[in-house]
Design a protein around this motif. Structure first.
Motif, short mmCIF file in Angstrom:
data_model
loop_
_atom_site.label_atom_id
_atom_site.label_comp_id
_atom_site.label_asym_id
_atom_site.label_seq_id
_atom_site.Cartn_x
_atom_site.Cartn_y
_atom_site.Cartn_z
N PHE A 172 0.83 -1.20 0.00
CA PHE A 172 0.00 0.00 0.00
C PHE A 172 0.86 1.25 0.00
N ARG A 173 1.96 1.24 0.74
CA ARG A 173 2.84 2.40 0.77
C ARG A 173 3.58 2.58 -0.54
N ASP A 174 3.88 1.49 -1.23
CA ASP A 174 4.42 1.60 -2.59
C ASP A 174 3.40 2.28 -3.51
N ALA A 213 2.23 9.69 -5.50
CA ALA A 213 2.82 10.99 -5.22
C ALA A 213 3.88 11.34 -6.25
N LEU A 214 4.69 10.36 -6.62
CA LEU A 214 5.72 10.60 -7.64
C LEU A 214 5.08 10.91 -8.99
N LEU A 215 3.97 10.25 -9.29
CA LEU A 215 3.29 10.51 -10.55
C LEU A 215 2.79 11.94 -10.63
N GLU A 216 2.22 12.44 -9.52
CA GLU A 216 1.73 13.82 -9.51
C GLU A 216 2.88 14.81 -9.75
N ASP A 225 3.59 1.08 -12.43
CA ASP A 225 3.93 0.71 -11.05
C ASP A 225 2.73 0.87 -10.12
N ILE A 226 1.96 1.92 -10.33
CA ILE A 226 0.76 2.14 -9.52
C ILE A 226 -0.24 1.01 -9.75
N ALA A 227 -0.44 0.65 -11.01
CA ALA A 227 -1.40 -0.41 -11.32
C ALA A 227 -0.96 -1.74 -10.71
N VAL A 228 0.35 -2.03 -10.77
CA VAL A 228 0.86 -3.30 -10.22
C VAL A 228 0.72 -3.33 -8.71
N LYS A 250 -1.32 -1.69 -6.88
CA LYS A 250 -2.75 -1.76 -6.57
C LYS A 250 -3.25 -3.21 -6.69
N LEU A 251 -2.86 -3.89 -7.75
CA LEU A 251 -3.26 -5.28 -7.94
C LEU A 251 -2.70 -6.17 -6.83
N GLU A 252 -1.47 -5.89 -6.41
CA GLU A 252 -0.86 -6.70 -5.35
C GLU A 252 -1.60 -6.51 -4.02
N VAL A 253 -1.99 -5.29 -3.74
CA VAL A 253 -2.77 -5.05 -2.51
C VAL A 253 -4.11 -5.77 -2.60
#
Length: 230
Positions: free
Chosen positions: A146-148, A154-157, A207-210, A212-215
């Motif tokens: 979740f922290r990833d 945040a990095l994307l923004e 990376d966000i999508a991955v 999210k899927l892992e969580v």
């Protein structure tokens, strides 16, 4: 009319900033993480550990009670006790006691049974430790994922803001190059910076999508449902 549009735009910006601030509040994050842990501990992998411990509890109870299987009772019945012959008929030939009752307990079996119980207790200790290890591991895993996810968002923004600036600089460089007011190398530098920014956006979105899927794999529900829960 223009003033109304400006006011509306200001209000929309304010609401957006307020929503982002609320989402980043430590209290909200703590509540989300608590819910993620709760859902993660209901993961099927965690249930397997729970079932294994319950199994060892049953095995211990079985081992503790099975010593009764080694106890045998015996009774010596004779003609008088069975009322086949009358006692008066036997006279002095009657032997006492009329009943001979005994209980046999093999000592070797009892010693072995104590070892079986100890083994069952150690298996329960192992299952309990494995259950606790699994709880800690799955808790750490879901929080790390979740922290990833939060970090990448945040990095994307930040990258999107930087890329917007790079896009503006590239468009200016493109216009200047068309007007022959800058060299090709200068134009190429602006173009490369803009394209690198776009590539980083694509990587971060992936990376966000991955993450999210892992969580979601761990918690079994959509991450948005947890984040947006009241």
């Amino acid at each position: 009319m223009k003033n109304s549009i400006i006011v509306l735009a200001f209000l929309l910006c304010s609401l957006s900033v307020f929503a982002q601030t609320q989402a980043l509040k430590p209290g909200n994050t703590a509540a989300i993480e608590a819910k993620l842990i709760e859902l993660a501990l209901a993961n099927p992998a965690m249930k397997v550990r729970d079932y294994e411990r319950a199994k060892t509890v049953s095995e211990l109870n079985k081992a503790s009670a099975s010593w009764l299987n080694y106890v045998t009772a015996s009774a010596n019945l004779n003609a008088v006790t069975l009322k086949i012959v009358d006692q008066n008929e036997l006279g002095t030939q009657l032997y006492y006691p009329l009943w001979n009752v005994g209980i046999n307990v093999p000592l070797g079996s009892l010693i072995g049974k104590g070892s079986d119980v100890k083994i069952a207790r150690r298996n329960l200790d192992i299952a309990t430790a494995q259950q606790e290890i699994a709880r800690r591991q799955i808790t750490a895993m879901v929080l790390a994922k979740f922290r990833d996810y939060q970090k990448n968002k945040a990095l994307l923004e930040l990258q999107q803001e930087a890329t917007e600036e790079d896009q503006a600089a590239f468009e200016q460089a493109e216009a200047k190059y068309s007007a022959s007011s800058i060299t090709y190398d200068e134009y190429n530098v602006a173009s490369k910076r803009y394209k690198d920014g776009q590539a980083r956006i694509i990587t971060l979105e992936r990376d966000i999508a991955v993450s999210k899927l892992e969580v979601e794999e761990i918690i079994g529900v959509k991450l948005e449902d947890v984040i947006n829960a009241k």
